[in-house]
Each structure stands twice: as C-alpha cells, then as structure tokens.
Design a protein around this motif. Structure first.
Motif, PDB file in Angstrom:
ATOM      1  N   GLN A   1      28.601 112.668  18.002  1.00 31.32           N
ATOM      2  CA  GLN A   1      29.243 113.990  17.283  1.00 31.32           C
ATOM      3  C   GLN A   1      30.306 115.153  18.300  1.00 31.32           C
ATOM      4  OE1 GLN A   1      31.883 113.375  14.098  1.00 31.32           O
ATOM      5  NE2 GLN A   1      32.811 115.266  15.324  1.00 31.32           N
ATOM      6  N   VAL A   2      30.716 114.830  18.973  1.00 29.37           N
ATOM      7  CA  VAL A   2      31.458 116.358  19.091  1.00 29.37           C
ATOM      8  C   VAL A   2      32.631 116.988  18.483  1.00 29.37           C
ATOM      9  CG1 VAL A   2      32.533 117.241  21.343  1.00 29.37           C
ATOM     10  CG2 VAL A   2      30.777 115.272  21.802  1.00 29.37           C
ATOM     11  N   THR A   3      32.558 118.267  18.175  1.00 29.81           N
ATOM     12  CA  THR A   3      33.679 118.874  17.942  1.00 29.81           C
ATOM     13  C   THR A   3      34.054 120.289  18.090  1.00 29.81           C
ATOM     14  OG1 THR A   3      32.683 117.823  15.423  1.00 29.81           O
ATOM     15  CG2 THR A   3      33.898 120.080  14.981  1.00 29.81           C
ATOM     16  N   VAL A   4      35.341 120.163  19.231  1.00 31.45           N
ATOM     17  CA  VAL A   4      35.663 121.264  19.435  1.00 31.45           C
ATOM     18  C   VAL A   4      36.653 122.090  18.216  1.00 31.45           C
ATOM     19  CG1 VAL A   4      36.806 122.480  21.063  1.00 31.45           C
ATOM     20  CG2 VAL A   4      35.805 119.556  21.357  1.00 31.45           C
ATOM     21  N   SER A   5      35.984 123.384  17.653  1.00 35.67           N
ATOM     22  CA  SER A   5      37.039 124.335  17.367  1.00 35.67           C
ATOM     23  C   SER A   5      38.148 124.438  18.080  1.00 35.67           C
ATOM     24  CB  SER A   5      35.944 125.143  16.349  1.00 35.67           C
ATOM     25  OG  SER A   5      35.437 126.063  17.128  1.00 35.67           O
ATOM     26  N   SER A   6      39.212 124.741  17.122  1.00 38.27           N
ATOM     27  CA  SER A   6      40.015 125.648  18.338  1.00 38.27           C
ATOM     28  C   SER A   6      39.911 127.494  17.850  1.00 38.27           C
ATOM     29  CB  SER A   6      41.075 125.198  17.759  1.00 38.27           C
ATOM     30  OG  SER A   6      41.466 125.196  16.613  1.00 38.27           O
TER      31      SER A   6
ATOM     32  N   GLN B   1      29.942 114.639  31.419  1.00 34.16           N
ATOM     33  CA  GLN B   1      29.673 116.719  31.621  1.00 34.16           C
ATOM     34  C   GLN B   1      31.575 116.454  31.258  1.00 34.16           C
ATOM     35  OE1 GLN B   1      27.469 119.032  32.139  1.00 34.16           O
ATOM     36  NE2 GLN B   1      29.538 120.573  31.304  1.00 34.16           N
ATOM     37  N   MET B   2      31.350 117.297  30.459  1.00 35.24           N
ATOM     38  CA  MET B   2      32.462 117.379  29.101  1.00 35.24           C
ATOM     39  C   MET B   2      33.385 118.796  29.579  1.00 35.24           C
ATOM     40  SD  MET B   2      32.949 115.172  26.471  1.00 35.24           S
ATOM     41  CE  MET B   2      31.860 116.235  25.321  1.00 35.24           C
ATOM     42  N   SER B   3      34.437 119.727  29.944  1.00 38.29           N
ATOM     43  CA  SER B   3      34.391 120.855  30.347  1.00 38.29           C
ATOM     44  C   SER B   3      36.149 121.355  29.958  1.00 38.29           C
ATOM     45  CB  SER B   3      34.395 121.014  31.920  1.00 38.29           C
ATOM     46  OG  SER B   3      33.552 120.705  32.578  1.00 38.29           O
ATOM     47  N   SER B   4      36.282 122.121  29.679  1.00 34.52           N
ATOM     48  CA  SER B   4      37.284 122.845  29.193  1.00 34.52           C
ATOM     49  C   SER B   4      37.815 121.645  27.767  1.00 34.52           C
ATOM     50  CB  SER B   4      38.798 122.547  30.305  1.00 34.52           C
ATOM     51  OG  SER B   4      38.671 122.787  31.411  1.00 34.52           O
ATOM     52  N   LEU B   5      37.204 121.838  27.257  1.00 34.15           N
ATOM     53  CA  LEU B   5      37.174 121.023  25.876  1.00 34.15           C
ATOM     54  C   LEU B   5      38.730 121.777  24.796  1.00 34.15           C
ATOM     55  CD1 LEU B   5      33.877 120.344  25.511  1.00 34.15           C
ATOM     56  CD2 LEU B   5      35.590 118.627  25.787  1.00 34.15           C
ATOM     57  N   LYS B   6      39.010 120.409  24.588  1.00 33.15           N
ATOM     58  CA  LYS B   6      40.229 120.913  23.277  1.00 33.15           C
ATOM     59  C   LYS B   6      39.677 120.353  22.252  1.00 33.15           C
ATOM     60  CE  LYS B   6      43.363 119.920  27.234  1.00 33.15           C
ATOM     61  NZ  LYS B   6      44.758 119.123  27.898  1.00 33.15           N
TER      62      LYS B   6
ATOM     63  N   LEU C   1      28.116 121.410  18.194  1.00 34.87           N
ATOM     64  CA  LEU C   1      30.335 122.379  17.831  1.00 34.87           C
ATOM     65  C   LEU C   1      30.392 123.052  19.225  1.00 34.87           C
ATOM     66  CD1 LEU C   1      32.470 123.137  15.723  1.00 34.87           C
ATOM     67  CD2 LEU C   1      30.509 125.071  14.772  1.00 34.87           C
ATOM     68  N   VAL C   2      31.834 123.273  19.750  1.00 34.68           N
ATOM     69  CA  VAL C   2      31.982 124.171  20.686  1.00 34.68           C
ATOM     70  C   VAL C   2      32.911 124.391  20.702  1.00 34.68           C
ATOM     71  CG1 VAL C   2      32.895 121.577  22.324  1.00 34.68           C
ATOM     72  CG2 VAL C   2      31.610 124.330  22.983  1.00 34.68           C
ATOM     73  N   GLN C   3      33.736 125.523  20.858  1.00 27.74           N
ATOM     74  CA  GLN C   3      34.506 126.092  20.569  1.00 27.74           C
ATOM     75  C   GLN C   3      35.870 125.342  22.109  1.00 27.74           C
ATOM     76  OE1 GLN C   3      34.374 130.704  21.024  1.00 27.74           O
ATOM     77  NE2 GLN C   3      33.974 130.676  19.272  1.00 27.74           N
ATOM     78  N   ALA C   4      37.013 125.620  21.842  1.00 27.56           N
ATOM     79  CA  ALA C   4      38.007 125.308  22.597  1.00 27.56           C
ATOM     80  C   ALA C   4      37.736 125.787  23.795  1.00 27.56           C
ATOM     81  CB  ALA C   4      39.340 125.066  22.010  1.00 27.56           C
ATOM     82  N   GLY C   5      37.783 125.295  24.850  1.00 28.42           N
ATOM     83  CA  GLY C   5      37.544 126.311  26.616  1.00 28.42           C
ATOM     84  C   GLY C   5      36.078 126.029  26.994  1.00 28.42           C
ATOM     85  N   GLY C   6      35.676 125.725  25.791  1.00 22.82           N
ATOM     86  CA  GLY C   6      33.490 125.705  26.045  1.00 22.82           C
ATOM     87  C   GLY C   6      33.775 123.891  27.154  1.00 22.82           C
ATOM     88  N   SER C   7      31.787 123.681  26.857  1.00 17.99           N
ATOM     89  CA  SER C   7      31.690 122.226  27.873  1.00 17.99           C
ATOM     90  C   SER C   7      30.763 121.851  27.470  1.00 17.99           C
ATOM     91  CB  SER C   7      31.078 123.199  29.300  1.00 17.99           C
ATOM     92  OG  SER C   7      32.041 123.314  29.776  1.00 17.99           O
ATOM     93  N   LEU C   8      29.752 120.664  27.482  1.00 16.23           N
ATOM     94  CA  LEU C   8      29.424 120.289  26.900  1.00 16.23           C
ATOM     95  C   LEU C   8      28.597 119.100  27.997  1.00 16.23           C
ATOM     96  CD1 LEU C   8      29.444 119.472  23.493  1.00 16.23           C
ATOM     97  CD2 LEU C   8      28.159 120.587  23.907  1.00 16.23           C
ATOM     98  N   ARG C   9      27.468 118.571  27.733  1.00 16.94           N
ATOM     99  CA  ARG C   9      27.003 117.519  28.801  1.00 16.94           C
ATOM    100  C   ARG C   9      26.556 116.471  27.293  1.00 16.94           C
ATOM    101  NH1 ARG C   9      22.833 116.595  33.523  1.00 16.94           N
ATOM    102  NH2 ARG C   9      21.044 116.840  31.731  1.00 16.94           N
ATOM    103  N   LEU C  10      26.385 115.175  27.144  1.00 19.53           N
ATOM    104  CA  LEU C  10      26.519 114.294  26.635  1.00 19.53           C
ATOM    105  C   LEU C  10      25.294 113.379  27.861  1.00 19.53           C
ATOM    106  CD1 LEU C  10      29.304 113.239  25.030  1.00 19.53           C
ATOM    107  CD2 LEU C  10      28.169 115.293  24.069  1.00 19.53           C
ATOM    108  N   SER C  11      23.865 113.325  27.404  1.00 17.25           N
ATOM    109  CA  SER C  11      23.489 111.804  28.068  1.00 17.25           C
ATOM    110  C   SER C  11      23.060 110.529  27.111  1.00 17.25           C
ATOM    111  CB  SER C  11      21.872 112.384  28.231  1.00 17.25           C
ATOM    112  OG  SER C  11      21.715 113.486  28.436  1.00 17.25           O
ATOM    113  N   CYS C  12      23.250 109.499  28.093  1.00 20.05           N
ATOM    114  CA  CYS C  12      22.525 108.173  27.362  1.00 20.05           C
ATOM    115  C   CYS C  12      21.949 107.819  28.124  1.00 20.05           C
ATOM    116  CB  CYS C  12      24.175 106.894  27.246  1.00 20.05           C
ATOM    117  SG  CYS C  12      24.366 105.499  27.653  1.00 20.05           S
ATOM    118  N   ALA C  13      20.688 107.443  27.122  1.00 16.09           N
ATOM    119  CA  ALA C  13      19.386 107.170  27.520  1.00 16.09           C
ATOM    120  C   ALA C  13      18.895 105.645  27.341  1.00 16.09           C
ATOM    121  CB  ALA C  13      18.170 107.994  27.324  1.00 16.09           C
ATOM    122  N   ALA C  14      18.499 105.094  28.310  1.00 19.34           N
ATOM    123  CA  ALA C  14      17.857 103.425  28.209  1.00 19.34           C
ATOM    124  C   ALA C  14      16.917 102.899  28.335  1.00 19.34           C
ATOM    125  CB  ALA C  14      19.034 102.723  29.099  1.00 19.34           C
ATOM    126  N   SER C  15      16.307 101.881  27.270  1.00 17.92           N
ATOM    127  CA  SER C  15      15.518 101.293  26.522  1.00 17.92           C
ATOM    128  C   SER C  15      14.269 101.181  28.144  1.00 17.92           C
ATOM    129  CB  SER C  15      14.825 101.036  25.597  1.00 17.92           C
ATOM    130  OG  SER C  15      15.965  99.600  25.536  1.00 17.92           O
TER     131      SER C  15
END
Length: 124
Positions: A119-124, A82-87, A11-25
C-alpha cells in the motif's frame, strides 16, 4: 514457481519519495521482463512501469514518466520502483509481476506471478 514479494510502501506527504522493492524467490526471475502495476479503490489495475529482463529498456505510463524510475538487480533477484514527487493520485496498492505471456508491456494479461501488493498512501 517464482514468487514475488513487494515491500517499501507506506504513508508519505505529497511531494515526497518512496522506493518499492520486489524480491523474487528464484533466479528464474532474471529471464523475464517485469512490471509494476497499481490499483486504487474502485478502479482497475493499471500499468505503471516495466523493465526488460536485462534491465536495458524501460517503459512508463504517461502519468508517472519523469517522476518514477524502474530498475532491477538480477544478482539480487530484486526489482525496484523509485517514486518521487508523489501526488495524492498515486495512492494505490502497488503490485509487481513477471511478463510471461504475449501482449504489450502495459497489459495486465501479459503478466503472471503477481505479488501480494504493498500500500502506498500519499497525503495532500
């Protein structure tokens, strides 16, 4: 069979950032292009970004271009988003997958080995 596991959502506020990772086996991950897709409630799975096997070329959906950056570290068998300026419109379950079939980089059918999603949730 390469298995993919996504992490980094939250959960992140609008305008925030998150980094997702995808790990392979497996190291076989390195020979495939891979992509990130997302699916919001009641909507179809949609292309977000893709990167070639070498990491040298990237592709983005128009809605995220300039805000999201896809990358990969083949030495770690891991890809990132890498996700920035989330909406609020970015709220969705995010999936990574390997491009193993024919078709454009933005087509769901071109991908296999889907992860379970994060799950990515962006709160306004």
């Amino acid at each position: 069979q390469v298995q993919l596991v996504e992490s980094g959502g939250g959960l992140v506020q609008a305008g925030g950032s998150l980094r997702l990772s995808c790990a392979a086996s497996e190291r076989a991950f390195r020979v495939y292009a891979m992509g990130w897709f997302r699916q919001a409630p009641g909507k179809e799975r949609a292309f977000v970004a893709a990167v070639t096997a070498s990491g040298g070329t990237t592709y983005y959906a128009a809605s995220v271009k300039g805000r999201f950056t896809i990358s990969r570290d083949n030495a770690k068998n891991t890809a990132y988003l890498q996700m920035s300026s989330l909406k609020s419109a970015d709220t969705a379950v995010y999936y990574c997958a390997l491009r193993r079939n024919s078709g454009s980089y933005s087509t769901v059918a071109a991908y296999d080995n889907w992860g379970q999603g994060t799950q990515v949730t962006v709160s306004s």
